[in-house]
Design a protein around this motif. Structure first.
Motif, PDB file in Angstrom:
ATOM      1  N   LEU A 106      48.078 -82.512  34.830  1.00 48.76           N
ATOM      2  CA  LEU A 106      49.446 -82.785  35.259  1.00 48.76           C
ATOM      3  C   LEU A 106      50.281 -83.396  34.143  1.00 48.76           C
ATOM      4  O   LEU A 106      51.480 -83.148  34.045  1.00 48.76           O
ATOM      5  CB  LEU A 106      49.443 -83.722  36.472  1.00 48.76           C
ATOM      6  CG  LEU A 106      48.846 -83.158  37.757  1.00 48.76           C
ATOM      7  CD1 LEU A 106      48.739 -84.239  38.809  1.00 48.76           C
ATOM      8  CD2 LEU A 106      49.669 -82.002  38.260  1.00 48.76           C
ATOM      9  N   VAL A 107      49.662 -84.214  33.296  1.00 53.84           N
ATOM     10  CA  VAL A 107      50.391 -84.934  32.261  1.00 53.84           C
ATOM     11  C   VAL A 107      50.577 -84.092  31.001  1.00 53.84           C
ATOM     12  O   VAL A 107      51.634 -84.137  30.364  1.00 53.84           O
ATOM     13  CB  VAL A 107      49.661 -86.258  31.928  1.00 53.84           C
ATOM     14  CG1 VAL A 107      50.246 -86.929  30.706  1.00 53.84           C
ATOM     15  CG2 VAL A 107      49.715 -87.193  33.123  1.00 53.84           C
ATOM     16  N   ALA A 108      49.571 -83.331  30.614  1.00 60.00           N
ATOM     17  CA  ALA A 108      49.604 -82.598  29.340  1.00 60.00           C
ATOM     18  C   ALA A 108      50.820 -81.684  29.171  1.00 60.00           C
ATOM     19  O   ALA A 108      51.441 -81.698  28.096  1.00 60.00           O
ATOM     20  CB  ALA A 108      48.312 -81.820  29.149  1.00 60.00           C
ATOM     21  N   PRO A 109      51.210 -80.882  30.160  1.00 54.67           N
ATOM     22  CA  PRO A 109      52.392 -80.025  29.949  1.00 54.67           C
ATOM     23  C   PRO A 109      53.665 -80.821  29.676  1.00 54.67           C
ATOM     24  O   PRO A 109      54.477 -80.429  28.833  1.00 54.67           O
ATOM     25  CB  PRO A 109      52.514 -79.234  31.256  1.00 54.67           C
ATOM     26  CG  PRO A 109      51.154 -79.258  31.840  1.00 54.67           C
ATOM     27  CD  PRO A 109      50.559 -80.570  31.434  1.00 54.67           C
TER      28      PRO A 109
ATOM     29  N   ALA B  31      58.118 -86.932  20.306  1.00 57.76           N
ATOM     30  CA  ALA B  31      58.340 -88.185  21.031  1.00 57.76           C
ATOM     31  C   ALA B  31      57.336 -88.329  22.170  1.00 57.76           C
ATOM     32  O   ALA B  31      56.761 -89.404  22.373  1.00 57.76           O
ATOM     33  CB  ALA B  31      59.759 -88.235  21.583  1.00 57.76           C
ATOM     34  N   GLY B  32      57.104 -87.272  22.904  1.00 57.74           N
ATOM     35  CA  GLY B  32      56.152 -87.319  24.015  1.00 57.74           C
ATOM     36  C   GLY B  32      54.732 -87.517  23.537  1.00 57.74           C
ATOM     37  O   GLY B  32      53.963 -88.269  24.141  1.00 57.74           O
ATOM     38  N   CYS B  33      54.372 -86.839  22.463  1.00 53.47           N
ATOM     39  CA  CYS B  33      53.012 -86.995  21.921  1.00 53.47           C
ATOM     40  C   CYS B  33      52.788 -88.411  21.413  1.00 53.47           C
ATOM     41  O   CYS B  33      51.739 -89.014  21.652  1.00 53.47           O
ATOM     42  CB  CYS B  33      52.769 -85.975  20.810  1.00 53.47           C
ATOM     43  SG  CYS B  33      52.706 -84.279  21.402  1.00 53.47           S
ATOM     44  N   ALA B  34      53.770 -88.962  20.699  1.00 54.58           N
ATOM     45  CA  ALA B  34      53.649 -90.333  20.208  1.00 54.58           C
ATOM     46  C   ALA B  34      53.553 -91.320  21.364  1.00 54.58           C
ATOM     47  O   ALA B  34      52.742 -92.251  21.343  1.00 54.58           O
ATOM     48  CB  ALA B  34      54.836 -90.680  19.315  1.00 54.58           C
ATOM     49  N   ALA B  35      54.366 -91.108  22.387  1.00 55.00           N
ATOM     50  CA  ALA B  35      54.330 -91.998  23.549  1.00 55.00           C
ATOM     51  C   ALA B  35      52.991 -91.908  24.271  1.00 55.00           C
ATOM     52  O   ALA B  35      52.450 -92.929  24.709  1.00 55.00           O
ATOM     53  CB  ALA B  35      55.466 -91.650  24.507  1.00 55.00           C
ATOM     54  N   ALA B  36      52.443 -90.714  24.388  1.00 50.54           N
ATOM     55  CA  ALA B  36      51.150 -90.552  25.059  1.00 50.54           C
ATOM     56  C   ALA B  36      50.045 -91.266  24.288  1.00 50.54           C
ATOM     57  O   ALA B  36      49.202 -91.944  24.885  1.00 50.54           O
ATOM     58  CB  ALA B  36      50.820 -89.069  25.213  1.00 50.54           C
TER      59      ALA B  36
END
Length: 103
Positions: free
Chosen positions: A56-59, A67-72
């Motif tokens: 659910l989170v990966a997409p 930004a999303g990858c760094a935040a994850a």
């Protein structure tokens, strides 16, 4: 308010979806005692919540770019180091907000 044939069909569809959802939940509760509690099946069942969460989170992470990858990554590191889920969530949101302003 008048009920048309289409309106009745919508209500029937909603009722059928509700019955199906309830039946699936009830079936899971009734069958839970029959599932094996040891071996490979137990290992599979223990890993299932994490895999569902990841799917659910990966997409969302991938679609939000760098930004999303760094935040994850920062959220995961914070959760691992502190064990505080709320602080980790705040760090992830702040990372995305700052990265969107900068990038």
């Amino acid at each position: 308010m008048s009920v048309t044939a289409t309106g009745v069909g919508v209500y029937l569809l909603i009722a059928a979806a509700a019955v199906a959802t309830y039946a699936l939940r009830l079936g899971g509760l009734l069958l839970a005692d029959r599932l094996p509690t040891t071996g490979r099946f137990r290992i599979f069942m223990d890993a299932l919540p994490g895999t569902i969460l990841l799917s659910l989170v990966a997409p969302g992470v991938i679609s939000s770019g760098i930004a999303g990858c760094a935040a994850a990554v920062l959220t995961g590191v914070c959760a691992y180091k502190t064990g505080n889920v709320f602080m980790s969530m705040l760090m992830g949101m702040a990372t995305v907000a700052i990265a969107r302003q900068v990038l």
